[in-house]
Design a protein around this motif. Structure first.
Motif, mmCIF file in Angstrom:
data_model
loop_
_atom_site.group_PDB
_atom_site.id
_atom_site.type_symbol
_atom_site.label_atom_id
_atom_site.label_comp_id
_atom_site.label_asym_id
_atom_site.label_seq_id
_atom_site.Cartn_x
_atom_site.Cartn_y
_atom_site.Cartn_z
ATOM 1 N N ILE A 162 0.862 -1.264 0.073
ATOM 2 C CA ILE A 162 0.071 -0.028 -0.077
ATOM 3 C C ILE A 162 0.956 1.170 -0.074
ATOM 4 O O ILE A 162 1.781 1.308 0.759
ATOM 5 C CB ILE A 162 -0.933 0.235 1.363
ATOM 6 N N GLU A 163 0.514 2.219 -0.788
ATOM 7 C CA GLU A 163 1.329 3.549 -0.924
ATOM 8 C C GLU A 163 0.319 4.654 -0.528
ATOM 9 O O GLU A 163 -0.824 4.448 -1.206
ATOM 10 C CB GLU A 163 2.120 3.828 -2.048
ATOM 11 N N ARG A 164 0.337 5.527 -0.028
ATOM 12 C CA ARG A 164 -0.426 6.707 0.104
ATOM 13 C C ARG A 164 0.421 8.002 -0.017
ATOM 14 O O ARG A 164 1.473 8.148 0.347
ATOM 15 C CB ARG A 164 -1.052 7.148 1.622
ATOM 16 N N LYS A 165 -0.330 8.945 -1.341
ATOM 17 C CA LYS A 165 0.473 9.903 -1.723
ATOM 18 C C LYS A 165 -0.632 11.217 -1.608
ATOM 19 O O LYS A 165 -1.628 11.028 -1.629
ATOM 20 C CB LYS A 165 0.668 9.815 -3.157
ATOM 21 N N ARG A 166 0.049 12.204 -1.354
ATOM 22 C CA ARG A 166 -0.988 13.610 -1.051
ATOM 23 C C ARG A 166 -0.174 14.602 -2.327
ATOM 24 O O ARG A 166 0.694 14.449 -2.611
ATOM 25 C CB ARG A 166 -0.824 14.194 0.338
ATOM 26 N N ALA A 167 -1.292 15.432 -2.545
ATOM 27 C CA ALA A 167 -0.867 16.518 -3.484
ATOM 28 C C ALA A 167 -1.685 17.720 -2.855
ATOM 29 O O ALA A 167 -2.822 17.668 -2.557
ATOM 30 C CB ALA A 167 -1.377 16.042 -4.853
ATOM 31 N N THR A 168 -1.191 18.906 -2.920
ATOM 32 C CA THR A 168 -1.556 20.178 -2.661
ATOM 33 C C THR A 168 -1.646 21.037 -3.798
ATOM 34 O O THR A 168 -0.482 21.261 -4.559
ATOM 35 C CB THR A 168 -1.274 20.783 -1.276
ATOM 36 N N LEU A 169 -2.486 21.939 -4.004
ATOM 37 C CA LEU A 169 -1.985 22.977 -4.909
ATOM 38 C C LEU A 169 -2.615 24.402 -4.686
ATOM 39 O O LEU A 169 -3.821 24.428 -4.103
ATOM 40 C CB LEU A 169 -2.897 22.758 -6.293
ATOM 41 N N ILE A 185 -4.579 6.694 -2.678
ATOM 42 C CA ILE A 185 -4.083 5.381 -2.194
ATOM 43 C C ILE A 185 -4.017 4.352 -3.185
ATOM 44 O O ILE A 185 -4.911 4.189 -3.811
ATOM 45 C CB ILE A 185 -5.587 4.896 -1.351
ATOM 46 N N ARG A 186 -2.669 4.011 -3.453
ATOM 47 C CA ARG A 186 -2.397 2.827 -4.268
ATOM 48 C C ARG A 186 -2.118 1.400 -3.625
ATOM 49 O O ARG A 186 -1.285 1.288 -2.851
ATOM 50 C CB ARG A 186 -0.871 3.194 -5.180
ATOM 51 N N MET A 187 -2.985 0.694 -4.048
ATOM 52 C CA MET A 187 -2.973 -0.813 -3.237
ATOM 53 C C MET A 187 -2.620 -1.941 -4.215
ATOM 54 O O MET A 187 -3.197 -1.900 -5.314
ATOM 55 C CB MET A 187 -4.043 -1.270 -2.515
ATOM 56 N N TRP A 188 -1.724 -2.893 -4.106
ATOM 57 C CA TRP A 188 -1.435 -3.809 -4.991
ATOM 58 C C TRP A 188 -1.990 -5.078 -4.295
ATOM 59 O O TRP A 188 -1.753 -5.544 -3.314
ATOM 60 C CB TRP A 188 0.199 -4.047 -5.033
ATOM 61 N N VAL A 189 -2.925 -5.660 -5.260
ATOM 62 C CA VAL A 189 -4.023 -6.519 -4.659
ATOM 63 C C VAL A 189 -3.438 -7.825 -5.554
ATOM 64 O O VAL A 189 -3.157 -7.774 -6.628
ATOM 65 C CB VAL A 189 -5.289 -6.143 -4.786
ATOM 66 N N ASP A 190 -3.559 -9.089 -4.742
ATOM 67 C CA ASP A 190 -3.339 -10.352 -5.843
ATOM 68 C C ASP A 190 -4.524 -10.875 -6.240
ATOM 69 O O ASP A 190 -5.319 -11.511 -5.542
ATOM 70 C CB ASP A 190 -2.637 -11.305 -4.623
ATOM 71 N N ALA A 191 -4.778 -10.449 -7.375
ATOM 72 C CA ALA A 191 -6.248 -10.752 -7.807
ATOM 73 C C ALA A 191 -6.361 -12.008 -8.362
ATOM 74 O O ALA A 191 -5.452 -12.507 -9.057
ATOM 75 C CB ALA A 191 -6.238 -9.612 -9.359
ATOM 76 N N LYS A 192 -7.487 -12.279 -8.228
ATOM 77 C CA LYS A 192 -7.886 -13.788 -8.790
ATOM 78 C C LYS A 192 -7.827 -13.781 -10.365
ATOM 79 O O LYS A 192 -7.852 -12.875 -11.073
ATOM 80 C CB LYS A 192 -9.340 -14.089 -8.550
#
Length: 252
Positions: free
Chosen positions: A145-152, A164-171
């Motif tokens: 899991i990675e969480r990234k933020r951005a502001t402008l 939120i980027r999550m790497w799932v072991d997909a069926k």
């Protein structure tokens, strides 16, 4: 198109609708709905805080049998965003807040709102709702899991966004036209979307079940060479093609 990737996006969207600060404003790969307005503010069709869900890269490794039905580790991305321009000004208090959320439209307030949404996403996808349980049935765990933020802050516009980027072991996807038990994720997903606008998409991804198969179809379904397919399903035994159920028994 991968059936499991399609189902991951759809079930996540349905699970999250109405369960976070963004309400029903949860979008499935609908990048066109997000735009930069003339004043430089990030807007969407409803001008409200939003969640956008899509699938990105996927990697398959360590395959014992090479077929393109495998989905491997899939990147599922959940983006949320909120901008000061989405707030409403209260003439009595002189404050701008996000109507219905009780959060002030300040830098601190926007960051707090994203923290709340992040927490609500986790609680919902790990919950016991019908769509959340189906979402959990589509993968064998989250590997990263990675969480990234951005502001402008430009032209007076303040925006806060979280990814939120999550790497799932997909069926793996079921083979085209395969006979599936009612408990299989694809059949459960098919039942869940029956009567909706995506029912036809799911039917097209599954294919017709238990139709007699030619040797070319056997080879394509299981990623076999022509010689192997012929050896598994001898032409003398099945001159008109073999039933799906018998081919599955021979191969598996």
């Amino acid at each position: 198109m991968s059936l499991c990737r399609f189902a991951l996006r759809h079930t996540a969207v349905e699970a999250l609708r109405g369960q976070t600060l963004v309400g029903d404003n949860v979008k499935n790969s609908d990048f066109r709905a997000l735009d930069i307005a003339a004043d430089g503010a990030l807007r969407d069709n409803s001008d409200k805080p939003f969640i956008l869900i899509y699938t990105d890269d996927a990697t398959v490794g360590g395959m014992g049998h090479p077929t393109l039905w495998e989905n491997g580790i899939v990147e599922l991305v959940i983006e949320s965003g909120i901008a000061a321009a989405m707030g409403s000004f209260d003439e009595e208090t002189g404050e701008t807040t996000f109507t219905g959320y009780g959060v002030p439209a300040t830098d601190t307030g926007m960051e707090a709102a994203l923290d709340i949404i992040d927490r609500q996403v986790a609680m919902t996808l790990h919950g016991d709702g019908e769509w959340a349980l189906l979402f959990a049935h589509l993968h064998d765990g989250i590997t990263k899991i990675e969480r990234k933020r951005a502001t402008l802050s430009d032209s007076g516009t303040r925006l806060a966004a979280r990814q939120i980027r999550m790497w799932v072991d997909a069926k793996a996807d079921p083979a085209w036209g395969a006979e599936l038990a009612p408990a299989h994720y694809a059949k459960r997903f098919e039942a869940a979307v029956a009567g909706t606008d995506v029912e036809a998409n799911v039917a097209a991804l599954l294919g017709p079940a238990d139709a007699p198969m030619s040797y070319e179809q056997v080879r394509a379904r299981y990623g076999l060479s022509g010689d192997v397919a012929s050896a598994l399903v001898p032409a003398a035994l099945y001159p008109g093609g073999a039933p799906v159920s018998e081919i599955r028994w021979l191969v598996e």
